[in-house]
Each structure stands twice: as C-alpha cells, then as structure tokens.
Write an enzyme that holds these catalytic residues in place. Sequence first.
Site, mmCIF file in Angstrom:
data_model
loop_
_atom_site.group_PDB
_atom_site.id
_atom_site.type_symbol
_atom_site.label_atom_id
_atom_site.label_comp_id
_atom_site.label_asym_id
_atom_site.label_seq_id
_atom_site.Cartn_x
_atom_site.Cartn_y
_atom_site.Cartn_z
ATOM 1 N N GLY A 36 87.357 28.525 32.278
ATOM 2 C CA GLY A 36 87.396 28.120 33.258
ATOM 3 C C GLY A 36 87.940 26.432 33.540
ATOM 4 N N SER A 37 86.955 25.617 34.254
ATOM 5 C CA SER A 37 87.648 24.332 34.580
ATOM 6 C C SER A 37 87.527 23.434 33.114
ATOM 7 C CB SER A 37 86.639 23.553 35.637
ATOM 8 O OG SER A 37 86.609 24.284 36.718
ATOM 9 N N THR A 38 87.219 23.933 32.264
ATOM 10 C CA THR A 38 87.417 22.958 30.893
ATOM 11 C C THR A 38 88.920 23.097 30.603
ATOM 12 O OG1 THR A 38 86.829 24.872 29.353
ATOM 13 C CG2 THR A 38 84.992 23.448 29.952
ATOM 14 N N ASN A 39 89.476 24.026 31.289
ATOM 15 C CA ASN A 39 90.891 24.503 30.906
ATOM 16 C C ASN A 39 91.720 23.496 31.599
ATOM 17 O OD1 ASN A 39 92.839 26.137 29.210
ATOM 18 N ND2 ASN A 39 93.569 26.895 30.952
ATOM 19 N N LYS A 40 91.472 22.786 32.576
ATOM 20 C CA LYS A 40 92.024 21.840 33.544
ATOM 21 C C LYS A 40 92.530 20.688 32.702
ATOM 22 C CE LYS A 40 89.505 23.151 37.580
ATOM 23 N NZ LYS A 40 88.402 22.736 38.720
#
Length: 575
Positions: free
Chosen positions: A290-294
């Site tokens: 999820g957004s931790t990958n941004k």
Amino acid sequence: MLRLGNPGRRISVGLIGMTFVLSIFAGRLIQLQGLDSKVYTAKAAEQRVRPEKLPARRGAITDADGHELALTLEAREIFIDPSVVSAAKRDQVATALAAELGVQKEPIMAKLAAGGRYQQVAAAVDPTVAQRIMDRDFKGVGSKHRYRRDYPGGDLAGTLLGFVGSDGTGLSGLESTYNKLLAGRDGEQFVETGLEGQRIPMTGGTLKAPVDGGSVRLTVNRDIQWAAQKAIADQVKAVGARTGSAIVMDVQTGHLLAMANAPELDLKNWQKAPPEDWVNRSVTDVFEPGSTNKVITAAAALESGAVRPESVFSVRDNIRCADQVLRDSHPHPMERLTFSGVVATSSNVGTILAAQKVGDEKLYGMLQRFGFGVKPGSGLPGEEAGLLPDWRNWSGSQRCTVAYGQGVSVTALQTASVYQTIANGGTRVTPRIVAGTTNGEGVFTPSAPGARTRVIGERTAKEIAGMLEAAVSTDGTGNLAAIDGYRVAGKTGTAMRYDTRCQGYCGYTSTFVGFAPADKPRLVVLAVVQDPQKGHYGGEIAAPVFKKVMTFALKSKKIPPTGTRPPAVRIRAGE
C-alpha cells in the site's frame, strides 16, 4: 549254585564309565574355557554390558545484553523395566509415578504390562522430582541424566527463537537454523548392569566424551522485544484483526532490536498451537504494502530529476488507468498539491501522476534497488522474497497501482528495510539478527556486519525524510504517530488484502512505518496489522502501535530529542 559277581570286574566297569563321563565333562570344559571361551565371553558381555549415550548440553540463545532467551537445564529421564516389576506391584508403582509426574496412571500401567526390559515414562523431569521417585526404591524403576530446554520468557520472541523436539533437535526458528552449533556432540560410554537392570558401580568406561554446544547471541533487546510484542498483541485484539507484526531496527547497523508477531508462540506449550502460528510472520507473510510504497515512487521521481519536492500537481480524487478508475482514499475537489504534499497526504492520484513522469522501467529499477523481489538477507528461516512482476508484464491498471503499493508484494522486514535505507541517507544495510556465536570452548566470534549498498543519493533521502516528517504533522495522514518532544518521520499504508480463503481481495492490510529522530535517525519501527475488523486505515490502526513501540525504544536506548524544529514544508500551492 548262586555265583557272586566279580568285584574287580564291577570296579573296572565303574571306573571305565566314570572315566568316560569325566572325559565328556573335560572335553566340554576345554571347549567352553579354551576353544569357545571368546565366544561365550562376548555373549556374557553382551548381556551385562551396554552402550549409554552421554548427552551434550545444548547452548543458550541470548539477547544482545546476554540475557538468556533459551537455555538448557538439568533433568532426569524416568524409565521402567517391566520384567522385574511383579504383577502385584504394578498398580502401586504406576500410581506413585503418576502422582509424582502429574500424568495419568493408565499409560504407565500399559507400559508395565507391555513387557520387555526398557520403557520410558518421562523424558525430562526436574531432578528434585526424580530424586523423590528414586527414594521410593521401587525395583525396576530407574533414572538417567538428561537435559531439558527452557524458555524463561514463555512466548517472548517465540516464533523467532523456535523450539526443539523431544530428542533435543531444533525444529523451527533459530533453534533449527543454528541446531548444529547449539546441539554440540553427544558422547558414549559402556556400562555393566546386573540381573535386574541395576548399574554395577565402578564398571564401564567412556568411549567418547560429550562436547557441549555453543551459544548464539542475538541483536535483539529483550525489553524492546517485550514492548513490541505487547503493543502489537493488544492492538490485534482491540481491532479484531487476524494477525500482526512489529519490527524495531537500528538505522546505522541494520541490527534488528525486536521482531514481534501476534499471535506469538508460547514455547513452553508449542505443541498446543496450530502449525501456522509456528512461523515468523515478519519474514514469511507476503502482502501488498500500500501507501508505504510511495516513498519508492518518490525516490524514483526525485532521482530521475523529473520532479522536485516543490513541484505542483493538479490532483483530482480519481484517475483513469486503462479500464480502471482509481481513486484517492476520500472524495475531494481538485487540489493543487506540491509533491511533498502528495506524499504527506498520501494521494494515490498524485503519486500516479508523478510515476507517469518517471516511466515503468525506471520505477521497476528503483523497486529492485530497494530490495523488492529478493530475500532481505537476514538469514532468518522462512525468509521470503515477495513478488515483483517484470515491468514488461504489468497490466494497464497495474502500471498505475504499483506506484502506490498494489500489484507488488513484500514482507514486513522488506518494508522496514526500505525505511532504514531512507533514514540512513540512502544506504541500505543488510538486516542482521545474530550478533555473534560462541563455540564450545567459549570463544566468541562476532557476525560480519551487514553489507552496505548505496540505493539513492543523500539529497534524495533527506528530501523524502522531510516529506515523511510532514506526513506525521497535523496536515498528514500519520498524525497519531507523533511523539511529544521528538521529530518523527513516517508513512501510513492501507492496502486491499488478497486472501486465499475468499480467492480474491477481502479485508485490508494496515501499516505504519517510520523513524526517529527525523533529523538524526537512530531507530526504525514498523507495525502491520492484517484484516482488522474495527477500522482499516493505517493511520488509525497501525500508527498508535508505532507510537507506543518507538516511545519505549527511544527511552530504552536513551536516545534524547534533538531539540531542533522541523523545517516548514509547503503542502499546497499558494501556501
């Protein structure tokens, strides 16, 4: 006339007969004591002399400060010789043994009735209990010197440490990985026993002396491990989640200070736990980040020069990618966000717009550089590499979703390693869980330091750290992770969860990962909660776990606040 027998003849016949009989005895004696003596000597020795294993003492597993997490204690094996226990005494013997050992009487009765010369009743009994049994002086009941494995913390680092089987062999976790070192080498001796199986004193000799096992020192801090376990277990229970994991990592060395899972494995009762709870989920469970990958998309955008932190994007709440319409987490009118604002507010649409400036191939390359698709290299058993499809095989919508962490899969340790890299100025340090080992002679050998790999430039890492610090501010999605007095950088993550049970996406993975102090990073903390039932956003589910664990770890390691103020970060154009 009656004739009397000839006495001389009778004597002669008698002497001849006696001579014949004695010659047979003499011949037999010559055969037994002369010709076949070695054969019968060997058979006699076989009946009274038997080999006996001399168990080696298994080495300890300790935390970084030498506190024993797994150790070996003195024990006794209790056995019976059914052949010398009379039928009249069986009930008395079985009743007494059952009472002392705290077990059922019936299995002991069955072993007494089974016959034979040897039946094990208990493998590892406390020496005081064994002594009470032996003081009863039952014929046919004996004890042997043994060892038993003990885990003082119960479930402390349970899935990380693993457990041993009844024979003392490591079956899971580090007990299995380092079994050869820990186990040592058993010895052997020959002993002589009497008719009733009792050992004859002052007989026998050692054929091979045992060699005690070495020990393993971990990088784990016992107190931080306890705090991480409690925080993740409490939250999993509070939100009705399926599982959870928490990791604490040293930024500069890559040392793992804690690796907790919920539910955790009680090592004193591991047989009662289902096999799926035996594994270390921090390295085995694969999920979409999820957004931790941004932050990886941000790194690719900044490194390519296509985007700067102050670059402005016109961000709607949805965007079409191939045949899919992808949306932000909540509806909103069109916003003009800086790239820092895109990361801080965790905008999916803004992240996709930045990724389109980078291109699929460069984004894929950056994911590889951060360690996606390969094992983190910690050496932990069951370590998985996750899933990173080749960019040439990405579907139309996947070309967008990968930018915000859907369509790729990682483990908790891989995610923590990404943030260690950013916190460490762009240099990845291979994670380490073992500080070193000590051999049987007491010589300590430190483990080689984790390999250091430059992933992104220092400037890029510093710029991303600033964005992550803004994400923990009141304007960001991770404000529940803020810690009074400290500058904290971090990122929320909320991803749809693929589940084999429903053969598709059902439920969510809630994550928060960050580091502190933000301007002089020392520790990375990650919290991931799988399938929560009471809420699902990473900012509300996982961020509070991060805050508890990071606060405890900072105090435990005596890391003071830096006393500096965070720089102003512009979230929206015109501010």
